[in-house]
Design an enzyme around this catalytic site. Structure first.
Site, PDB file in Angstrom:
ATOM      1  N   HIS A   1       0.825  -1.212   0.000  1.00 51.48           N
ATOM      2  CA  HIS A   1       0.000   0.000   0.000  1.00 51.48           C
ATOM      3  C   HIS A   1       0.858   1.260   0.000  1.00 51.48           C
ATOM      4  O   HIS A   1       1.546   1.572   0.977  1.00 51.48           O
ATOM      5  CB  HIS A   1      -0.925   0.003   1.220  1.00 51.48           C
ATOM      6  CG  HIS A   1      -1.755   1.239   1.328  1.00 51.48           C
ATOM      7  ND1 HIS A   1      -1.996   1.873   2.530  1.00 51.48           N
ATOM      8  CD2 HIS A   1      -2.391   1.981   0.376  1.00 51.48           C
ATOM      9  CE1 HIS A   1      -2.750   2.936   2.318  1.00 51.48           C
ATOM     10  NE2 HIS A   1      -2.992   3.026   1.025  1.00 51.48           N
TER      11      HIS A   1
ATOM     12  N   ASN B   1      -0.563   8.527  -1.104  1.00 49.31           N
ATOM     13  CA  ASN B   1      -0.622   9.553  -2.150  1.00 49.31           C
ATOM     14  C   ASN B   1      -0.147  10.905  -1.605  1.00 49.31           C
ATOM     15  O   ASN B   1      -0.571  11.299  -0.511  1.00 49.31           O
ATOM     16  CB  ASN B   1      -2.061   9.651  -2.668  1.00 49.31           C
ATOM     17  CG  ASN B   1      -2.179  10.494  -3.914  1.00 49.31           C
ATOM     18  OD1 ASN B   1      -1.303  10.497  -4.765  1.00 49.31           O
ATOM     19  ND2 ASN B   1      -3.266  11.236  -4.006  1.00 49.31           N
TER      20      ASN B   1
END
Length: 571
Positions: free
Chosen positions: A524, A527
């Site tokens: 993961h 951003n």
């Protein structure tokens, strides 16, 4: 250079006054270097004393005490190699500083050596900085100030040596390592990815306390120096050259065996009037009109520091005292002599080192370092898989960002989405990040084109039969992800690891759609991908140790810090 050559006497005056008294005693504890010095200048009284005392005290001590510095000489040019015994990187602790001081005492009267090169014996590290444990238990500001003054004093001795000093920065150069290099007359480095230069002390709640707040502004100008000092930013070799932190960069293409000869060639050049003048001219480029308006007059300086203070407060919200104190150290120091500026710097270091903010940031640093050593599977004894080609599913903001990062790190990337319009958006996302790097002069347009050339798009699985890692970054719907994982399982090679960029969905459920659940895990990214330093490696119920370790090592290879978490809701 004019400033470097003018080294103020008061900067090292205590040692200069005592050097004739202290040098012989220090030399007696340094048998190896003393013998070399004696060979070069046997007529000197200090050298004779060293020879007399060596047989009495040295043989036993030299066996017990590790030597961190090795001094050799070739054609009148000394090479001082810092290779900390028993450590993978060079750091400054009390023992190392004492030995550096001893070397300086041996060289202070050497008038035959034409130049001295300081470099590291480590493959990818120059000097990582000071030992953080040296400040974590300090509760008295006076003790912190004393540490600052002691480092400044020893670096001052190095700076005041009679021969030109050249720092060859051949690897990571942080904190005290950068400050020692600033005490040299010239700096040269090599254009390699492992070369990073910075003053990250504010990240620990302190300021550069061994000359960084004083020497850097005098070298490259106040405005540029503040960007380093207040942010802890780390720069590569090319930016260091543009900013004037280093005087020359050796091209990356030069073979390893020719690197040191290139350094010697630079040294020989700066020893000539013409070569010295070229360096002077390049450094003086900072004295342009903007520099004159902002830095060379009181009103301009006030505006510059006021703006820097506003930006610092906006960023720190007033919670972190170190950047503001560092700013004040630069401002006060640039209005006085280098010697007095160093005193201001040491005083502020003492004040900061005892603050709760510093203590907490040091704890965070240690936790982060421990995290970097954790591969998520301490019992695993095998080797991590090496990935050569990467597939990315989904060309949205995250998919395009992941593809950009992969290409930036040199991995060929195959990006898949449902149509060409989506692929174009992914390419645009990657291109925008690269364009920003070009604008900031971190990349050349040619380099951007080469990296973009590593990214290819497709609306089917063509090319996925060659990838050894797939990162899925499609819509966050479990049923769709399971369908895609089943398709991937039939397409990619048996050894390929399939990782999901999911932020909350169960990885084990996705793995159940494949016949290789041991090779499925989560990876993961946050951003924006190119800026956020952390990634989560999510261990599914059947993820193998090899899979987890391989993803952790891969994360480190692309410059991220990996946190291994269990597969649970929201992780």
């Amino acid at each position: 250079m004019a400033e470097d050559k003018k080294k103020t006497q008061d900067e090292v005056s205590p040692d200069a006054a005592e050097k004739t008294k202290s040098s012989p005693a220090k030399k007696s504890t340094k048998p190896t270097a003393s013998k070399k010095t004696t060979a070069k200048s046997s007529a000197k009284p200090a050298a004779k004393k060293t020879v007399k005392t060596t047989p009495k005290t040295t043989p036993q001590k030299s066996k017990k005490k590790a030597s961190h510095f090795k001094l050799t000489e070739k054609d009148g040019i000394g090479l001082l190699l810092f290779d900390m015994a028993g450590k993978s990187v060079n750091i400054f602790n009390e023992e190392v500083l004492r030995e550096l001081e001893s070397v300086c005492d041996e060289l202070v009267d050497n008038t035959s050596m034409r130049a001295l090169i300081l470099t590291s014996g480590k493959k990818t590290n120059f000097i990582a900085g000071a030992d953080i444990d040296g400040i974590k238990d300090i509760t008295d500001p006076a003790e912190g100030e004393k540490i600052g003054k002691e480092g400044q004093r020893i670096f001052g001795k190095f700076s005041y040596l009679p021969m030109p000093k050249i720092a060859f920065i051949n690897g990571t150069c942080m904190g005290g390592g950068t400050e020692l290099s600033l005490a040299a007359d010239y700096r040269i480095t090599i254009d390699k990815s492992h070369v990073k230069i910075g003053l990250p002390e504010v990240m620990l709640g302190i300021l550069p306390g061994w000359g960084g707040t004083q020497r850097l502004p005098r070298l490259i100008g106040i405005q540029k120096a503040l960007d380093y000092i207040l942010t802890g930013r780390r720069i590569n070799a090319k930016k260091a050259l543009r900013d004037g932190v280093v005087d020359q960069v050796i091209p990356a293409e030069i073979p390893d065996k020719e690197v040191l000869p290139a350094v010697y060639k630079f040294v020989e050049d700066v020893l000539t009037p013409a070569g010295k003048a070229r360096v002077e001219k390049r450094r003086n480029r900072k004295n342009n009109m903007q520099s004159y308006l902002l830095e060379k007059n009181p009103l301009g300086r006030k505006v510059l520091f006021d703006q820097a203070r506003k930006m610092t407060l906006k960023t720190s919200k007033g919670h972190y005292p170190a950047p503001l104190r560092a700013l004040e150290a630069v401002q006060q120091g640039m209005n006085t002599s280098l010697s007095e500026g160093l005193g201001i710097e040491a005083k502020f270091l003492g004040e900061l080192v005892v603050t709760p903010v510093c203590k907490n940031l040091v704890k965070v640093y240690h936790l982060t370092e421990e995290l970097k050593k954790d591969n998520g599977a301490p019992e695993f004894k095998g080797d991590a898989l090496i990935f050569q080609r990467v597939g990315v599913l989904g060309a949205g903001v995250m998919g395009g960002g992941i593809a950009q990062l992969m290409a930036h790190k040199g991995y060929p990337v195959r990006m898949k989405d449902i149509n060409l319009t989506a692929i174009a958006k992914g390419m645009e996302q990657a291109s925008s990040v690269f364009s920003g790097m070009v604008k900031k002069r971190r990349l050349k347009p040619r380099e951007m084109n080469e990296k973009m050339g590593l990214i290819s798009g497709t609306t089917d699985y063509s090319g996925f039969n060659k990838v050894d890692l797939v990162i899925e970054a499609i819509i966050e719907k479990l049923d769709i992800k399971k369908t895609v994982f089943a398709e991937l399982d039939k397409t990619v090679p048996e050894q390929t690891i399939i990782a999901s960029n999911t932020s909350s969905l169960p990885v084990s459920e996705m793995a159940s759609a494949t016949k290789r659940p041991e090779k499925v895990a989560g990876l993961h990214f946050f951003n924006p991908v190119h800026r956020m330093p952390l990634v989560e490696v999510i261990r599914g119920n059947k993820s193998s140790d090899e899979t987890i370790v391989s993803l952790v090592e891969f994360s480190r290879a692309i410059g991220k810090t990996a946190i291994v978490v269990k597969d649970s809701p929201g992780f």
